[in-house]
Design a protein around this motif. Structure first.
Motif, PDB file in Angstrom:
ATOM      1  N   UNK A  53       0.927  -1.347  -0.071  1.00  0.00           N
ATOM      2  CA  UNK A  53      -0.007   0.023  -0.162  1.00  0.00           C
ATOM      3  C   UNK A  53       0.909   1.339  -0.080  1.00  0.00           C
ATOM      4  N   UNK A  54       1.720   1.101   0.561  1.00  0.00           N
ATOM      5  CA  UNK A  54       2.738   2.304   0.701  1.00  0.00           C
ATOM      6  C   UNK A  54       3.618   2.324  -0.627  1.00  0.00           C
ATOM      7  N   UNK A  55       3.756   1.215  -1.395  1.00  0.00           N
ATOM      8  CA  UNK A  55       4.275   1.265  -2.607  1.00  0.00           C
ATOM      9  C   UNK A  55       3.351   1.933  -3.569  1.00  0.00           C
ATOM     10  N   UNK A  56       2.250   1.584  -3.547  1.00  0.00           N
ATOM     11  CA  UNK A  56       1.150   2.141  -4.363  1.00  0.00           C
ATOM     12  C   UNK A  56       0.977   3.724  -4.136  1.00  0.00           C
ATOM     13  N   UNK A  57       1.147   4.203  -2.818  1.00  0.00           N
ATOM     14  CA  UNK A  57       1.053   5.686  -2.386  1.00  0.00           C
ATOM     15  C   UNK A  57       2.241   6.147  -3.123  1.00  0.00           C
ATOM     16  N   UNK A  58       3.598   5.982  -2.959  1.00  0.00           N
ATOM     17  CA  UNK A  58       4.626   6.217  -3.803  1.00  0.00           C
ATOM     18  C   UNK A  58       4.548   6.396  -5.317  1.00  0.00           C
ATOM     19  N   UNK A  59       4.047   5.392  -5.766  1.00  0.00           N
ATOM     20  CA  UNK A  59       3.559   5.419  -7.287  1.00  0.00           C
ATOM     21  C   UNK A  59       2.761   6.280  -7.541  1.00  0.00           C
ATOM     22  N   UNK A  60       1.653   6.833  -6.707  1.00  0.00           N
ATOM     23  CA  UNK A  60       0.745   8.003  -7.071  1.00  0.00           C
ATOM     24  C   UNK A  60       1.359   9.053  -6.850  1.00  0.00           C
ATOM     25  N   UNK A  61       2.306   9.520  -6.292  1.00  0.00           N
ATOM     26  CA  UNK A  61       2.915  10.838  -6.154  1.00  0.00           C
ATOM     27  C   UNK A  61       4.188  10.754  -7.160  1.00  0.00           C
ATOM     28  N   UNK A  62       4.475   9.620  -7.532  1.00  0.00           N
ATOM     29  CA  UNK A  62       5.543   9.809  -8.784  1.00  0.00           C
ATOM     30  C   UNK A  62       4.666   9.872 -10.044  1.00  0.00           C
ATOM     31  N   UNK A  87      -4.630  -3.564  -8.338  1.00  0.00           N
ATOM     32  CA  UNK A  87      -5.955  -3.117  -7.406  1.00  0.00           C
ATOM     33  C   UNK A  87      -5.332  -2.828  -6.015  1.00  0.00           C
ATOM     34  N   UNK A  88      -4.056  -2.848  -5.764  1.00  0.00           N
ATOM     35  CA  UNK A  88      -3.685  -2.404  -4.428  1.00  0.00           C
ATOM     36  C   UNK A  88      -4.015  -0.953  -4.066  1.00  0.00           C
ATOM     37  N   UNK A  89      -4.668  -0.726  -2.818  1.00  0.00           N
ATOM     38  CA  UNK A  89      -5.212   0.548  -2.564  1.00  0.00           C
ATOM     39  C   UNK A  89      -3.894   1.426  -1.881  1.00  0.00           C
ATOM     40  N   UNK A  90      -3.962   2.437  -2.103  1.00  0.00           N
ATOM     41  CA  UNK A  90      -2.886   3.533  -1.758  1.00  0.00           C
ATOM     42  C   UNK A  90      -3.064   3.743  -0.098  1.00  0.00           C
ATOM     43  N   UNK A  91      -1.942   3.585   0.633  1.00  0.00           N
ATOM     44  CA  UNK A  91      -1.818   3.981   1.866  1.00  0.00           C
ATOM     45  C   UNK A  91      -2.187   5.210   2.089  1.00  0.00           C
ATOM     46  N   UNK A  92      -2.746   5.801   3.243  1.00  0.00           N
ATOM     47  CA  UNK A  92      -2.923   7.124   3.769  1.00  0.00           C
ATOM     48  C   UNK A  92      -1.460   7.439   4.132  1.00  0.00           C
TER      49      UNK A  92
END
Length: 258
Positions: A53-62, A87-92
């Protein structure tokens, strides 16, 4: 003579009781250890989900998959280590950035927070975190982690190997038989045939943990600390210069989420 026979029977009963305690006690200890091991496994897989989920969050900000890969390339790290399921949800976010005057500076801080959040979760998962245990007079304790989990698996396997070899069901039955010929009946009831009783030993033997099949991923340690690694600044500068409008839109979304 009767007194001697009574003493002999009493000694035999005591020996049998000791053997039963050792046999069943050792097997129960392993059963309990395996049950605890499985509960720890579930916890670690939950930690893996948090890392993804933290990886997905980092991908989002990238700004997506391409930017995410470029981020790891600039860090000198193989991006495949940080692939995560679709389909992994982003961490807050665990934290929010301090005030910044420019969008470029704001973007740098958001990316840095996402990165450090991932680094902390990987460190906790791989090596554990040291904390004070107030319930144990402030004793330093290390949290559940992959390294200790694998050592625990090896320890269980050593105990399994010892029990399978040294406290086998056939040995217990043969010793019981040697004390009282009538226990041959017990041997027949359990299906133990022949002097080695290999059938019952095989059926009742504990299966060792196949460590290679546990499936817990390994992540390289990430540089973490108070200061932002230089490659993050380089990445943010490149992304901002190429995608100002996307960065601005992202910053607006992140600001609303606070």
């Amino acid at each position: 003579m009767a007194a001697f026979k009574d003493l002999s029977n009493a000694l035999a009963d005591e020996v049998l009781n000791d053997m039963a305690d050792n046999f069943f006690g050792a097997r129960k200890d392993i059963d309990d250890a395996i049950e605890y091991f499985e509960s720890l496994s579930k916890q670690l897989f939950e930690n893996v989900d948090e890392i993804f989920e933290s990886c997905a969050l980092l991908q989002k900000v990238c700004l997506g998959e391409a930017g995410y890969k470029e981020f790891w390339n600039l860090a000198g790290i193989n991006p495949e280590f940080y692939n995560f399921p679709e389909q992994t949800e982003c961490s807050s976010f665990d934290d929010t950035p301090s005030f910044s005057l420019t969008n470029k500076s704001k973007y740098n801080k958001w990316v840095s927070i996402a990165y450090h959040q991932l680094a902390r979760r990987i460190e906790a998962y791989m090596n554990g975190l040291i904390t004070d245990n107030e319930a144990n007079h402030g004793r330093k304790m290390r949290s559940l982690n992959r390294m200790d989990f694998y050592l625990f698996a090896e320890d269980i396997n050593r105990k399994i190997d010892k029990v399978n070899k040294n406290i086998s069901p056939s040995d217990v039955l043969k010793f019981t038989k040697s004390l009282d010929p009538e226990t041959v009946v017990k041997e027949n009831i359990t299906g133990c045939v022949g002097p080695d009783c290999s059938a019952i030993d095989s059926q009742m033997a504990f299966k060792p943990i196949v460590i290679e099949e546990l499936g817990l991923p390994e992540f390289p340690d990430l540089p973490d600390g108070k200061h932002t690694p230089p490659f993050i600044q380089d990445f943010c500068s490149q992304m901002y210069s190429k995608n100002k409008s996307q960065v601005k839109e992202l910053l607006e979304q992140l600001q609303k989420s606070i």
